[in-house]
Design a protein around this motif. Structure first.
Motif, PDB file in Angstrom:
ATOM      1  N   ASP A   1       0.815  -1.219   0.000  1.00 53.02           N
ATOM      2  CA  ASP A   1       0.000   0.000   0.000  1.00 53.02           C
ATOM      3  C   ASP A   1       0.849   1.270   0.000  1.00 53.02           C
ATOM      4  O   ASP A   1       0.375   2.338  -0.381  1.00 53.02           O
ATOM      5  CB  ASP A   1      -1.013   0.005   1.140  1.00 53.02           C
ATOM      6  N   HIS A   2       2.111   1.153   0.372  1.00 50.66           N
ATOM      7  CA  HIS A   2       3.018   2.305   0.321  1.00 50.66           C
ATOM      8  C   HIS A   2       3.329   2.680  -1.127  1.00 50.66           C
ATOM      9  O   HIS A   2       3.646   3.831  -1.420  1.00 50.66           O
ATOM     10  CB  HIS A   2       4.308   1.975   1.077  1.00 50.66           C
ATOM     11  N   HIS A   3       3.216   1.728  -2.031  1.00 49.29           N
ATOM     12  CA  HIS A   3       3.496   1.950  -3.451  1.00 49.29           C
ATOM     13  C   HIS A   3       2.240   2.215  -4.269  1.00 49.29           C
ATOM     14  O   HIS A   3       2.329   2.389  -5.476  1.00 49.29           O
ATOM     15  CB  HIS A   3       4.249   0.745  -4.038  1.00 49.29           C
TER      16      HIS A   3
ATOM     17  N   GLU B   1      -0.732   3.504   6.794  1.00 46.81           N
ATOM     18  CA  GLU B   1      -0.534   2.439   5.818  1.00 46.81           C
ATOM     19  C   GLU B   1      -0.150   1.168   6.572  1.00 46.81           C
ATOM     20  O   GLU B   1       0.403   1.247   7.667  1.00 46.81           O
ATOM     21  CB  GLU B   1       0.631   2.787   4.873  1.00 46.81           C
ATOM     22  N   LYS B   2      -0.402   0.005   5.970  1.00 52.82           N
ATOM     23  CA  LYS B   2       0.130  -1.233   6.548  1.00 52.82           C
ATOM     24  C   LYS B   2       1.639  -1.145   6.673  1.00 52.82           C
ATOM     25  O   LYS B   2       2.232  -1.688   7.601  1.00 52.82           O
ATOM     26  CB  LYS B   2      -0.223  -2.443   5.671  1.00 52.82           C
ATOM     27  N   ASN B   3       2.272  -0.455   5.734  1.00 53.57           N
ATOM     28  CA  ASN B   3       3.718  -0.272   5.730  1.00 53.57           C
ATOM     29  C   ASN B   3       4.223   0.332   7.041  1.00 53.57           C
ATOM     30  O   ASN B   3       5.361   0.104   7.441  1.00 53.57           O
ATOM     31  CB  ASN B   3       4.107   0.630   4.548  1.00 53.57           C
ATOM     32  N   ASP B   4       3.373   1.092   7.729  1.00 55.45           N
ATOM     33  CA  ASP B   4       3.768   1.700   9.002  1.00 55.45           C
ATOM     34  C   ASP B   4       4.060   0.645  10.073  1.00 55.45           C
ATOM     35  O   ASP B   4       4.719   0.944  11.078  1.00 55.45           O
ATOM     36  CB  ASP B   4       2.690   2.668   9.498  1.00 55.45           C
ATOM     37  N   LEU B   5       3.605  -0.573   9.848  1.00 52.81           N
ATOM     38  CA  LEU B   5       3.923  -1.657  10.791  1.00 52.81           C
ATOM     39  C   LEU B   5       5.434  -1.900  10.869  1.00 52.81           C
ATOM     40  O   LEU B   5       5.947  -2.337  11.895  1.00 52.81           O
ATOM     41  CB  LEU B   5       3.192  -2.947  10.387  1.00 52.81           C
TER      42      LEU B   5
ATOM     43  N   HIS C   1      11.931  10.371   5.225  1.00 57.18           N
ATOM     44  CA  HIS C   1      11.114   9.553   4.318  1.00 57.18           C
ATOM     45  C   HIS C   1       9.643   9.943   4.367  1.00 57.18           C
ATOM     46  O   HIS C   1       9.047  10.281   3.347  1.00 57.18           O
ATOM     47  CB  HIS C   1      11.295   8.070   4.635  1.00 57.18           C
ATOM     48  N   ASP C   2       9.065   9.882   5.541  1.00 62.24           N
ATOM     49  CA  ASP C   2       7.630  10.178   5.642  1.00 62.24           C
ATOM     50  C   ASP C   2       7.343  11.673   5.520  1.00 62.24           C
ATOM     51  O   ASP C   2       6.364  12.071   4.899  1.00 62.24           O
ATOM     52  CB  ASP C   2       7.067   9.648   6.962  1.00 62.24           C
TER      53      ASP C   2
END
Length: 173
Positions: free
Chosen positions: A39-41, A49-53, A100-101
């Motif tokens: 989902d980050h892409h 985002e799930k990527n935040d995990l 990054h964020d």
């Protein structure tokens, strides 16, 4: 530990984390961990985002090192460098979040650098996002960025050899 050893340990840990993050990004996030990173892409309007995990994974690494270095938790078997390694991991997490964020993905503030290393970081990460899917790609680091012209050339080769599907909006790639 001497103050010099403490500072050296913290700095070495921050630098080492860029290599850990590069490897995790290339081989885990774009490998078997793609489910969290996908989902980050992809375009979305969600705050999280799930990527935040993966940030939680980094926090667990830092907290674990603090615990290993803590006499209150480990008693006589505490390993003092663990505290300073944990601090280095924490500092890297803060740097990652801001660069990054914040800077690259503008999740916390809006600023588009016009020159210098900040511009290079943004360009390199945009080239990382130029591929569709988890295959191929360039620029897996978060703080150190290679020359965008060289990254574009790598993407061109990946597109031509079928190693990656590259978005058309990347320009001359």
């Amino acid at each position: 530990m001497s103050i010099f050893a403490i500072i050296a340990t913290v700095l070495a840990s921050v630098i080492a984390m860029e290599f850990v993050a590069w490897g995790a990004h290339k081989y885990i996030m774009h490998g078997f961990g793609w489910n969290w990173h996908r989902d980050h892409h992809e375009p979305h309007d969600k705050m999280l985002e799930k990527n935040d995990l993966y940030g939680i994974v980094g926090a667990v690494m830092s907290i674990s090192m603090f615990a290993i270095g803590s006499p209150m938790i480990m008693g006589n078997s505490a390993w003092e460098p663990g505290t300073w390694i944990g601090l280095g991991i924490l500092f890297y997490g803060i740097i990652y979040t801001l660069i990054h964020d914040g800077l690259v993905h503008q999740r916390y503030f809006k600023y588009v650098p016009k020159r210098g290393y900040a511009k290079r970081l943004v360009q390199a990460h945009k080239l990382h996002h130029a591929t569709i899917g988890k295959e191929g790609g360039v620029s897996f680091g978060f703080v150190f960025a290679r020359d965008p012209a060289k990254l574009k050339a790598e993407l061109k080769v990946q597109r031509e050899t079928g190693k990656a599907v590259v978005r058309d909006s990347v320009g001359a790639v």
